[in-house]
Design a protein around this motif. Structure first.
Motif, short mmCIF file in Angstrom:
data_model
loop_
_atom_site.label_atom_id
_atom_site.label_comp_id
_atom_site.label_asym_id
_atom_site.label_seq_id
_atom_site.Cartn_x
_atom_site.Cartn_y
_atom_site.Cartn_z
N PHE A 15 0.49 -0.72 -0.17
CA PHE A 15 -0.18 -0.03 0.11
C PHE A 15 0.90 0.92 0.14
O PHE A 15 1.68 1.09 0.38
CB PHE A 15 -1.12 -0.46 1.13
N PRO A 16 0.25 2.83 -0.41
CA PRO A 16 -1.14 2.86 -0.85
C PRO A 16 -0.79 2.17 -2.63
O PRO A 16 -0.33 1.97 -2.87
CB PRO A 16 -1.16 4.68 -0.92
N HIS A 17 -2.34 1.47 -3.01
CA HIS A 17 -1.83 0.69 -4.21
C HIS A 17 -1.99 1.61 -5.68
O HIS A 17 -2.18 3.90 -5.41
CB HIS A 17 -3.75 -0.01 -4.24
N ILE A 18 -2.42 1.10 -6.46
CA ILE A 18 -1.92 1.92 -7.50
C ILE A 18 -3.66 2.79 -8.74
O ILE A 18 -3.16 3.36 -8.88
CB ILE A 18 -1.60 1.61 -8.72
N LEU A 19 -4.35 2.46 -7.91
CA LEU A 19 -5.73 3.23 -8.45
C LEU A 19 -6.22 4.44 -8.62
O LEU A 19 -5.54 4.92 -7.48
CB LEU A 19 -7.22 1.72 -7.60
#
Lengths: 270, 84
Positions: A15-19
């Motif tokens: 995390f943080p995710h790539i979305l």
């Protein structure tokens, strides 16, 4: 960190995710992780499988057995896992382009066999990862980067298709109704057989921008105002132009891996 | 592999409700701010969500459920822990 669901997430190194900011896949993942956390299951009994696409990034962030496979081949891989280890709870998480375009045939045949899978289909109405091309679920007349004057093709009604193909549990929810979605995922995991949940999600970066739907909040408000629960639909005209949410179809049918086990027992003369 | 070190900002209300916000994860989409029924949250100058009025929080944890980035967590002592 003292968080209830932390044991199911790879918080330390992923995390943080790539979305994108405001992407609905995160909300759907949130509901899924909470559903797994609240069902009384060991995380070693769960396998999350995905194909290729934005929504197929999800298993990378979940700390249980996960498998990121080829484009459209999430269900065949999940079939193998389920037949090799029938005691495992196998969850397939995939997008509309992955599961309905290139993997469409696998989807209907897994439904026909009634294999015990939980399929979470995150429908954001386009191919988000490759740049907003129109997909089999883009509504007719809505724009994509490859359909600048609106898509001329008719779209799939996923839930009807799953029902006709033989799925035993078909439900729909949106990323606005996350508590509802969490409940549906828990129900689907308990159900023995092919369970499909369509999650109507927002793609504010591409689909929302190309169709002048505004940012993530505007899209969520649209889903809130234009959805209707299945019990509120008294006549067919009530559902016109609305997103019908809830459990749309539920039935019982013999499950494939159990039937297959009987054949193995006969062949091995047990 | 890069290790992130989530460092939540924790605030506690008189009612015992505790809100932790992980600023590193927040992308400032504003979903939690818009759909909070009690207007507890607001986007700050850093374009991340901030807790501005914690005493008004009723602990329904809708922000926690809707957050796409796992950046906000609510602890409500009145809500019973879910049986495992």
């Amino acid at each position: 960190m003292n968080i209830e669901i932390a044991e199911y997430l790879r918080l330390d190194d992923r995390f943080p995710h790539i979305l994108c900011p405001g992407c609905g896949i995160g909300s759907a993942m949130n509901a899924m992780v909470r559903a797994i956390s609240e069902s009384s299951m060991n995380k070693n009994e769960i396998c999350v499988v995905s194909g290729i696409g934005c929504s197929s990034r999800v298993p990378g962030y979940i700390d249980c057995d996960t498998f990121h496979t080829l484009h459209g081949r999430a269900i065949p891989s999940a079939t193998g896992i389920k037949l090799a280890r029938p005691e495992m709870e196998v969850i397939v998480i995939a997008g509309d382009g992955d599961l309905l375009a290139i993997g469409g045939n696998h989807f209907i045949h897994a439904a026909r066999r009634n294999l015990d899978l939980t399929v979470i289909l995150i429908n954001n109405f386009n191919y988000g990862m490759t740049g907003g091309q129109f997909s089999p679920t883009t509504p007719q007349g809505k724009r994509g980067t490859t359909a600048p004057y609106g898509s001329v093709e008719r779209d799939f009604n996923v839930c009807e298709m799953a029902k006709v193909a033989g799925a035993v549990f078909v439900a729909r929810s949106t990323t606005y109704h996350t508590p509802h979605l969490k409940g549906l995922i828990k129900q689907a995991m308990k159900k023995k057989g092919f369970a499909v949940i369509e999650v109507v999600s927002q793609c504010p970066t591409l689909y929302g921008r190309l169709n002048r739907m505004g940012d993530a909040i505007k899209m969520l408000e649209y889903y809130r105002d234009n959805s209707i629960t299945v019990t509120q639909v008294k006549e067919p005209k009530d559902a016109e132009g609305k997103i019908v949410i809830g459990v749309l179809w539920e039935t019982e049918a013999p499950e494939y891996s159990e039937v297959y086990k009987k054949v193995i027992d006969i062949a091995q003369k047990k | 592999m890069k290790k992130s070190n989530p460092n939540p900002v924790v605030q506690t209300a008189k009612t015992g409700i505790e809100i932790s916000i992980i600023k590193e994860f927040c992308k400032g989409c504003g979903i939690c701010v818009e759909f909070c029924p009690k207007d507890v949250l607001a986007l700050g100058s850093d374009l991340k969500t901030n807790c501005i009025n914690i005493e008004a929080c009723n602990g329904d944890a809708l922000c926690e459920l809707r957050c796409p980035d796992f950046a906000i967590f609510v602890k409500n002592p009145k809500k019973k822990a879910i049986k495992k």
